[in-house]
Scaffold this motif. Structure first.
Motif, PDB file in Angstrom:
ATOM      1  N   LEU A 135       4.306   1.231   2.032  1.00  0.00           N
ATOM      2  CA  LEU A 135       4.221   0.152   3.029  1.00  0.00           C
ATOM      3  C   LEU A 135       4.033  -1.206   2.357  1.00  0.00           C
ATOM      4  O   LEU A 135       3.114  -1.396   1.558  1.00  0.00           O
ATOM      5  N   ALA A 154     -20.033 -16.053  -4.325  1.00  0.00           N
ATOM      6  CA  ALA A 154     -19.922 -16.421  -5.747  1.00  0.00           C
ATOM      7  C   ALA A 154     -20.872 -15.590  -6.604  1.00  0.00           C
ATOM      8  O   ALA A 154     -21.791 -16.117  -7.239  1.00  0.00           O
ATOM      9  N   PHE A 168       0.883  -1.178   0.000  1.00  0.00           N
ATOM     10  CA  PHE A 168       0.000   0.000   0.000  1.00  0.00           C
ATOM     11  C   PHE A 168       0.914   1.220   0.000  1.00  0.00           C
ATOM     12  O   PHE A 168       1.420   1.615   1.044  1.00  0.00           O
ATOM     13  N   ILE A 215     -15.744 -16.577  -9.773  1.00  0.00           N
ATOM     14  CA  ILE A 215     -17.004 -17.005  -9.157  1.00  0.00           C
ATOM     15  C   ILE A 215     -16.893 -18.447  -8.683  1.00  0.00           C
ATOM     16  O   ILE A 215     -17.188 -18.762  -7.527  1.00  0.00           O
ATOM     17  N   GLU A 227     -15.214  -7.781  11.395  1.00  0.00           N
ATOM     18  CA  GLU A 227     -16.388  -6.982  11.747  1.00  0.00           C
ATOM     19  C   GLU A 227     -17.611  -7.892  11.789  1.00  0.00           C
ATOM     20  O   GLU A 227     -17.608  -8.960  11.199  1.00  0.00           O
ATOM     21  N   ALA A 283      -9.351 -14.486   0.241  1.00  0.00           N
ATOM     22  CA  ALA A 283     -10.799 -14.459  -0.024  1.00  0.00           C
ATOM     23  C   ALA A 283     -11.138 -13.758  -1.338  1.00  0.00           C
ATOM     24  O   ALA A 283     -12.313 -13.672  -1.697  1.00  0.00           O
ATOM     25  N   GLY A 284     -10.133 -13.249  -2.004  1.00  0.00           N
ATOM     26  CA  GLY A 284     -10.388 -12.603  -3.292  1.00  0.00           C
ATOM     27  C   GLY A 284     -10.996 -11.218  -3.164  1.00  0.00           C
ATOM     28  O   GLY A 284     -11.630 -10.733  -4.097  1.00  0.00           O
ATOM     29  N   LEU A 285     -10.795 -10.582  -2.022  1.00  0.00           N
ATOM     30  CA  LEU A 285     -11.339  -9.228  -1.847  1.00  0.00           C
ATOM     31  C   LEU A 285     -10.401  -8.181  -2.424  1.00  0.00           C
ATOM     32  O   LEU A 285     -10.846  -7.121  -2.864  1.00  0.00           O
ATOM     33  N   ILE A 286      -9.112  -8.459  -2.381  1.00  0.00           N
ATOM     34  CA  ILE A 286      -8.137  -7.558  -2.994  1.00  0.00           C
ATOM     35  C   ILE A 286      -7.151  -8.406  -3.803  1.00  0.00           C
ATOM     36  O   ILE A 286      -6.866  -9.549  -3.433  1.00  0.00           O
ATOM     37  N   GLN A 323     -19.595  -1.622   7.589  1.00  0.00           N
ATOM     38  CA  GLN A 323     -20.120  -2.644   8.501  1.00  0.00           C
ATOM     39  C   GLN A 323     -19.659  -4.046   8.103  1.00  0.00           C
ATOM     40  O   GLN A 323     -19.981  -5.011   8.790  1.00  0.00           O
ATOM     41  N   LEU A 380     -15.220 -21.209  -0.631  1.00  0.00           N
ATOM     42  CA  LEU A 380     -14.757 -20.580   0.614  1.00  0.00           C
ATOM     43  C   LEU A 380     -15.881 -19.857   1.350  1.00  0.00           C
ATOM     44  O   LEU A 380     -16.838 -19.366   0.749  1.00  0.00           O
ATOM     45  N   ARG A 422      -8.943   1.648  -0.076  1.00  0.00           N
ATOM     46  CA  ARG A 422      -8.077   1.059   0.942  1.00  0.00           C
ATOM     47  C   ARG A 422      -8.677   1.110   2.332  1.00  0.00           C
ATOM     48  O   ARG A 422      -8.260   0.429   3.238  1.00  0.00           O
ATOM     49  N   LYS A 473     -14.923 -19.020  -5.539  1.00  0.00           N
ATOM     50  CA  LYS A 473     -15.493 -18.486  -4.298  1.00  0.00           C
ATOM     51  C   LYS A 473     -16.587 -19.386  -3.722  1.00  0.00           C
ATOM     52  O   LYS A 473     -16.969 -19.217  -2.555  1.00  0.00           O
ATOM     53  N   ARG A 486     -18.116  -9.252   2.711  1.00  0.00           N
ATOM     54  CA  ARG A 486     -18.706 -10.597   2.757  1.00  0.00           C
ATOM     55  C   ARG A 486     -19.422 -10.911   1.431  1.00  0.00           C
ATOM     56  O   ARG A 486     -19.297 -12.018   0.914  1.00  0.00           O
ATOM     57  N   ARG A 513     -18.726  -9.597  -1.446  1.00  0.00           N
ATOM     58  CA  ARG A 513     -17.704  -9.739  -2.494  1.00  0.00           C
ATOM     59  C   ARG A 513     -16.966 -11.064  -2.408  1.00  0.00           C
ATOM     60  O   ARG A 513     -16.357 -11.511  -3.373  1.00  0.00           O
ATOM     61  N   SER A 514     -17.015 -11.690  -1.240  1.00  0.00           N
ATOM     62  CA  SER A 514     -16.353 -12.997  -1.114  1.00  0.00           C
ATOM     63  C   SER A 514     -17.258 -14.126  -1.582  1.00  0.00           C
ATOM     64  O   SER A 514     -16.836 -15.280  -1.627  1.00  0.00           O
ATOM     65  N   PRO A 528     -10.160 -11.878  -7.783  1.00  0.00           N
ATOM     66  CA  PRO A 528     -11.276 -11.105  -7.207  1.00  0.00           C
ATOM     67  C   PRO A 528     -12.564 -11.201  -8.015  1.00  0.00           C
ATOM     68  O   PRO A 528     -13.653 -11.080  -7.458  1.00  0.00           O
ATOM     69  N   LEU A 539     -16.257 -16.864   4.342  1.00  0.00           N
ATOM     70  CA  LEU A 539     -15.486 -15.826   5.030  1.00  0.00           C
ATOM     71  C   LEU A 539     -16.222 -15.366   6.278  1.00  0.00           C
ATOM     72  O   LEU A 539     -17.412 -15.050   6.233  1.00  0.00           O
ATOM     73  N   VAL A 540     -15.499 -15.320   7.379  1.00  0.00           N
ATOM     74  CA  VAL A 540     -16.034 -14.728   8.609  1.00  0.00           C
ATOM     75  C   VAL A 540     -15.153 -13.534   8.935  1.00  0.00           C
ATOM     76  O   VAL A 540     -14.070 -13.683   9.503  1.00  0.00           O
ATOM     77  N   PRO A 541     -15.586 -12.344   8.523  1.00  0.00           N
ATOM     78  CA  PRO A 541     -14.740 -11.174   8.740  1.00  0.00           C
ATOM     79  C   PRO A 541     -14.685 -10.772  10.207  1.00  0.00           C
ATOM     80  O   PRO A 541     -15.511 -11.187  11.022  1.00  0.00           O
TER      81      PRO A 541
END
Lengths: 309, 390
Positions: free
Chosen positions: A13, B236, A10, A69, A81, A47-50, B226, A75, B389, A72, B231, B233-234, A66, A77-79
């Motif tokens: 960094l 299918a 980033f 389909i 948040e 997770a293919g988010l970035i 939130q 997988l 970001r 994904k 979620r 986007r992760s 990213p 994902l439990v973020p």
């Protein structure tokens, strides 16, 4: 799944620097490191988010992208948040994400009921989640991730801010999933969770994997050294200097002038000499503790700082 | 497409449940319309009811024209006028103390002076009552005297031309009571002008449309914060469907809210915007323009809070410049800029529609709004995502 030489920057960094690891079905793999170590960035790439700046991720033999389909579907994902909708009920939240994962009407209905039972939320499934306790929200957050029976479940610090009882039930649920053949990628900065859950652990700091292996393999990296903590006031810098010259003392870390952390060989034998040296150097001790090696010790040994710094 | 509809349905369910759309898209603008309409009072109705008025008069003229003048005042259709005769020296004080709208002193010899083309002075005293009714009465008296003068001049001209006196007098009467040669017909031209009250309804609808569509694309930022966006986007689903679903929600909410506001405005404030199909096309264009703007806002802000502030600023600037509260006039480059404002185009289009204009007449406002939408979407494609970001 496998991650091969992942790099993410980033600006100036480098958040993730040449990270590789692999997880087998039924294995729980832990990423252990302090906040800012790069755990969430790795999760986001897996997770293919970035997109990764370089390197690759494969899940179930499919290259992660990213925009992908098919990959994904494998997988969950439990973020970190609470990624749930507060105005919707638990059942509506599960239905929504289940549909997005491609579950058909019949399968969705049965899986939603099963997950609600598993999480202990069946009785309050029709309530808006904004009325839930923190622990219930956390459980639902996890339930959405495992709704479609993913081959790889990614959990990013799932127990942050959770009461001990809910934490225990979350850890038990993760253990059951792993036993059922699900590959789990688990990030935490809680050493106890990593020790309890993970088959293998990667110690992560400043975007790099410092060491990887089972708990026992990692602890052998410390050379079997003990950890002694001296807490007090006075001339801690002078005491640290004096302690470094003692035989058997490998490292002395001054944590803000009130605590000295020593890694030593056979702490019990050296304790008397260490205490007297510290007092002679001008340090007034309030407490002394000796701990056997654990992952915290490994982290300290590898990075020279405490896990929660 | 299943994912798209799932996300659209999910958003609608939440918006209906949290009541925010109902409050900000319908209740607030309707309340504002009502307040503004009250503030502007009866000027906004487009027609004025004249109040009954009293005229204090003194007729010292023994001829027929003085009495005819007062008779004319008593027979005005649009306003009930009571004529009260008093002595000449009491007209001024009576007019001022009794709240009469007008005082008139018709001097002796008024009729004969007009008949012979001699000068005569008719004294008018403005009352202390309503300025509007007084002004109307003065205009009417002036008009009647002008007619009398026209008859007098015509008769005199006829006599000079050798017409016998009886025939000349007849010509003079025709000049007063005959059908006019020129007719002026009042009509409505589809030129984009709305009555004050209709303008308020149209303006507030255009303004709050810009707020309403914010519940769509800008909702992405709230979901990002939130964690639900990550979620989604992760899962299918094709990535484009996520933005498309939000745009569809914003657009649909905008269309629905605008339609309800215009319909409510029609019912509550007695305004008429013309053909529903023409109005519908204008609403679709305005909603498209407003939705496209949120793509840009979503790109240049980092948080949902910043997005709300930015969207509010954009909405107020475009709304005010577009004439949401009162018509704005400009010239030169500023006029060109204001012509490109989708809120202004929407209001202009409604004005044309209200004046009976059809689809062909609203082509320019439609082109402006859809052109605005296309440009905004294209610009948003090339803007860096400042919130990527965070």
């Amino acid at each position: 799944m496998s991650a091969d030489r992942l790099v993410k920057r980033f600006g100036e960094l480098t958040a993730v620097d040449d990270v590789s690891f692999a997880i087998r079905p039924g294995e729980t793999y832990g990423l252990l490191g302090p906040n800012g170590a790069g755990k969430t960035t790795i999760i986001n790439m897996v997770a293919g988010l970035i997109p990764a700046d370089s390197g690759s991720v494969d899940v179930a033999g499919i290259r992660m992208d990213p925009a992908g389909i098919a990959v994904k579907r494998h997988l969950g994902l439990v973020p970190q948040e609470l990624a749930i909708y507060p105005d919707l009920t638990a059942r509506e939240n599960l239905n929504f994400f289940g549909r997005l994962q491609g579950l058909g009407r019949k399968e969705l209905s049965s899986r939603v009921n099963a997950v609600l039972e598993l999480l202990g939320l069946a009785e309050r499934a029709g309530e808006q989640t904004k009325k839930y306790s923190g622990g219930m929200k956390r459980r639902l957050n996890i339930g959405i991730g495992l709704l479609h029976r993913p081959g790889l479940l990614i959990l990013d610090e799932p127990t942050v801010g959770v009461d001990p009882q809910s934490r225990n039930s979350i850890l038990e649920a993760v253990g059951d999933l792993s036993a059922g053949g699900t590959a789990v990628l688990y990030t935490t900065h809680y050493m106890e969770e990593a020790e309890r859950l993970c088959d293998r652990i990667a110690i992560l700091d400043q975007g790099q994997i410092q060491a990887e292996g089972t708990r026992d393999e990692l602890i052998t990296l410390t050379g079997g050294v003990d950890r002694i903590s001296l807490v007090g006031a006075g001339r801690s810098a002078a005491a640290a200097e004096a302690l470094r010259s003692l035989d058997g003392v490998h490292r002395v870390t001054d944590s803000g002038g009130t605590e000295l952390i020593l890694t030593v060989t056979d702490g019990a034998a050296l304790l008397a000499g260490i205490v007297s040296t510290a007092v002679r150097s001008g340090m007034t001790l309030a407490s002394v503790s000796v701990t056997r090696p654990d992952l915290e010790s490994v982290f300290l040994h590898l990075t020279g700082k405490a896990l929660r710094d | 497409m299943r994912a798209l509809w799932t996300m659209v349905g999910n958003d609608f369910r939440q918006r209906l449940r949290d009541k925010s759309v109902l409050i900000f898209s319908l209740i607030v603008p309707l309340a504002l319309m009502g307040v503004l309409s009250l503030a502007f009072g009866r000027l906004g109705t487009g027609s004025v009811d004249l109040q009954p008025a009293t005229v204090v008069a003194s007729v010292e003229d023994s001829g027929p024209l003085g009495a005819a003048l007062l008779d004319s005042l008593g027979s005005i259709e649009a306003m009930k006028v009571t004529v009260r005769e008093v002595p000449a020296d009491a007209v001024s004080s009576e007019t001022r103390t009794t709240g009469a709208a007008l005082g008139i002193v018709i001097p002796a010899g008024f009729s004969s002076a007009l008949a012979t083309g001699q000068p005569s002075t008719l004294q008018l005293i403005e009352g202390s009552g309503s300025v509007l009714e007084t002004s109307v009465l003065i205009s009417i008296v002036t008009g009647i005297v002008d007619q009398f003068t026209a008859a007098s001049v015509t008769e005199a001209a006829a006599k000079l031309g050798g017409v016998p006196p009886d025939a000349a007098a007849g010509i003079g009467r025709i000049a007063v009571v005959g059908e006019p040669i020129l007719h002026i017909t009042e009509g409505t031209v589809p030129a984009g002008q709305l009555s004050l009250r209709a303008g308020l309804v149209a303006g507030q609808t255009g303004l709050f449309l810009l707020f309403t569509v914010g519940f769509g694309v800008l909702g992405l930022l709230a979901e990002k914060e939130q964690g639900t966006l990550g979620r989604i986007r992760s899962t299918a689903v094709p990535q484009w469907t996520i933005v498309a679903a939000k745009a569809a929600v914003g657009f649909s909410l905008g269309v629905a809210a605008s339609a309800v506001l215009l319909a409510s405005g029609t019912l509550l404030f007695g305004v008429n915007f013309g053909s529903p199909s023409v109005v519908g096309l204008l609403v679709l264009g305005a909603a498209a323009a407003a939705t496209s703007l949120t793509f840009i806002v979503a790109k240049v802000v980092r948080t949902a809070e910043q997005a709300n502030v930015a969207q509010s600023i954009v909405a107020m600037v475009l709304g005010i410049a577009g004439g949401a509260f009162f018509p704005i006039q400009a010239s030169g480059f500023m006029a060109v800029l204001m012509d490109l404002n989708p809120v202004g185009a929407f209001i202009r289009g409604l004005g044309i529609s209200a004046g009976g204009g059809g689809i062909a007449e609203i082509a320019m406002p439609l082109i402006t709004m859809w052109g605005f939408a296309v440009v905004c979407v294209l610009v948003s494609r090339f803007l860096p995502d400042r919130g990527a970001r965070s």
